[in-house]
Write a protein that holds these residues in place. Structure first.
Motif, PDB file in Angstrom:
ATOM      1  N   VAL A 128      -6.392  -2.497 -10.050  1.00 48.80           N
ATOM      2  CA  VAL A 128      -6.997  -1.809  -8.915  1.00 48.80           C
ATOM      3  C   VAL A 128      -6.096  -1.976  -7.695  1.00 48.80           C
ATOM      4  CG1 VAL A 128      -8.992  -1.628  -7.403  1.00 48.80           C
ATOM      5  CG2 VAL A 128      -9.320  -2.146  -9.827  1.00 48.80           C
ATOM      6  N   PHE A 129      -5.576  -0.859  -7.180  1.00 45.89           N
ATOM      7  CA  PHE A 129      -4.698  -0.874  -6.018  1.00 45.89           C
ATOM      8  C   PHE A 129      -5.389  -0.192  -4.841  1.00 45.89           C
ATOM      9  CE2 PHE A 129      -0.395  -1.000  -8.482  1.00 45.89           C
ATOM     10  CZ  PHE A 129      -0.728  -2.252  -8.948  1.00 45.89           C
ATOM     11  N   GLN A 130      -4.842  -0.394  -3.669  1.00 52.19           N
ATOM     12  CA  GLN A 130      -5.325   0.291  -2.471  1.00 52.19           C
ATOM     13  C   GLN A 130      -4.670   1.664  -2.379  1.00 52.19           C
ATOM     14  OE1 GLN A 130      -4.041  -2.988   0.170  1.00 52.19           O
ATOM     15  NE2 GLN A 130      -6.117  -2.902   1.017  1.00 52.19           N
ATOM     16  N   LYS A 131      -5.463   2.680  -2.068  1.00 50.02           N
ATOM     17  CA  LYS A 131      -4.970   4.043  -1.953  1.00 50.02           C
ATOM     18  C   LYS A 131      -4.984   4.475  -0.489  1.00 50.02           C
ATOM     19  CE  LYS A 131      -5.913   8.712  -3.738  1.00 50.02           C
ATOM     20  NZ  LYS A 131      -6.832   9.528  -4.589  1.00 50.02           N
ATOM     21  N   PHE A 132      -3.891   5.115  -0.054  1.00 49.09           N
ATOM     22  CA  PHE A 132      -3.767   5.582   1.317  1.00 49.09           C
ATOM     23  C   PHE A 132      -3.259   7.023   1.339  1.00 49.09           C
ATOM     24  CE2 PHE A 132      -3.226   0.997   1.484  1.00 49.09           C
ATOM     25  CZ  PHE A 132      -3.988   0.620   2.572  1.00 49.09           C
ATOM     26  N   GLU A 133      -3.634   7.734   2.393  1.00 50.31           N
ATOM     27  CA  GLU A 133      -2.983   9.016   2.687  1.00 50.31           C
ATOM     28  C   GLU A 133      -1.933   8.758   3.759  1.00 50.31           C
ATOM     29  OE1 GLU A 133      -4.773  13.286   3.545  1.00 50.31           O
ATOM     30  OE2 GLU A 133      -4.565  12.140   5.408  1.00 50.31           O
TER      31      GLU A 133
END
Length: 272
Positions: free
Chosen positions: A164-169
């Protein structure tokens, strides 16, 4: 062996046989006699091979994504199309630009030949243009002193590893795309992983990250899966001579971990 070279050789050989048959041998054969073996297995392939060679060399070339360095934009098993005309017309096999059409832009997803092994094709996102000052400090990207805005998008589950990773725009000066960060990964590149290159002096590595000045005629590229991508932070810049083209479309997806057949037509389409 380079598939482009194979197509080039086949086009030349079959073309010679085709010309010889059309302009000489065919006129000398008795009417109604069957074609000789060299026509059936050589010259007859020329009208098929030539259009494929021209299309693949100057306009569109298919590639398959073998690794997860561009997740979430591209998944392992994506089959993509690359526009080879977007960045100029290049001679087949030699890859030498003969007509300038366009240049890579920040945010483009670009296919290129790996600078340390020209037999390998890599795909990454263009971050820095010639002359740019690129800083990736504490997992925040800055271009020419301007910090790129990022908007959290929640967590993202990696399909293969179930991490589980952090997602960013992230907004690369007008070009928005998604990226991943691993909470547990350090922001710097371990010294033992760094690959010496011609412009190593243009980069400064620290415990916080890396800062580079992009040399003329080169580009700084990064994977969207930031903590699982070997890119310009590790092995340096991409020379213009190594560029293959701009990736723009997923035309198929097949991956062995997906039931029941590994085919996912939901992946088909254009991407940013």
């Amino acid at each position: 062996m380079d598939f482009a070279l194979i197509l080039f050789v086949l086009s030349i050989v079959s073309g010679i046989l085709w010309c010889y048959d059309v302009f000489r041998a065919r006129k000398q054969r008795p009417k109604g006699s069957p074609d000789p073996w060299w026509v059936e297995y050589g010259a007859s392939f020329f009208p098929v091979i030539l259009p494929i060679f021209m299309l693949r060399s100057f306009w569109i070339e298919p590639f398959r994504i073998p690794s997860g360095s561009m997740i979430p934009t591209l998944q392992v098993g994506d089959f993509i199309l690359v526009n080879k005309y977007a960045y100029g017309v290049r001679l087949p096999v030699l890859n030498k630009k003969i007509i300038a059409v366009g240049e890579p832009q920040r945010g483009d997803v670009m296919v290129f030949r790996y600078p340390h092994d020209m037999r390998q094709d890599y795909i990454k996102r263009v971050i820095g243009l010639p002359g740019d000052r690129i800083e990736y400090i504490d997992k925040r990207l800055t271009i020419n002193g301007q910090a790129l805005p990022v908007i959290p998008q929640g967590d993202y589950l990696i399909p293969r590893s179930f991490d589980v990773f952090q997602k960013f725009e992230e907004d690369v000066l007008g070009n928005k795309h998604m990226l991943l960060n691993n909470r547990d990964a350090q922001p710097f590149v371990p010294e033992q992983l760094l690959v010496p290159h011609e412009y190593s002096a243009n980069c400064t590595h620290s415990r916080q990250g890396v800062s580079c000045r992009v040399p003329e005629g080169h580009y700084f590229v990064m994977g969207d899966n930031r903590d699982q991508s070997a890119d310009s932070r590790v092995w340096g810049f991409v020379p213009d001579a190594n560029i293959v083209g701009r990736a723009f479309f997923i035309w198929f997806h097949a991956d062995q971990i997906l039931p029941p057949s590994g085919v996912d037509f939901g992946r088909v389409g254009s991407f940013h």
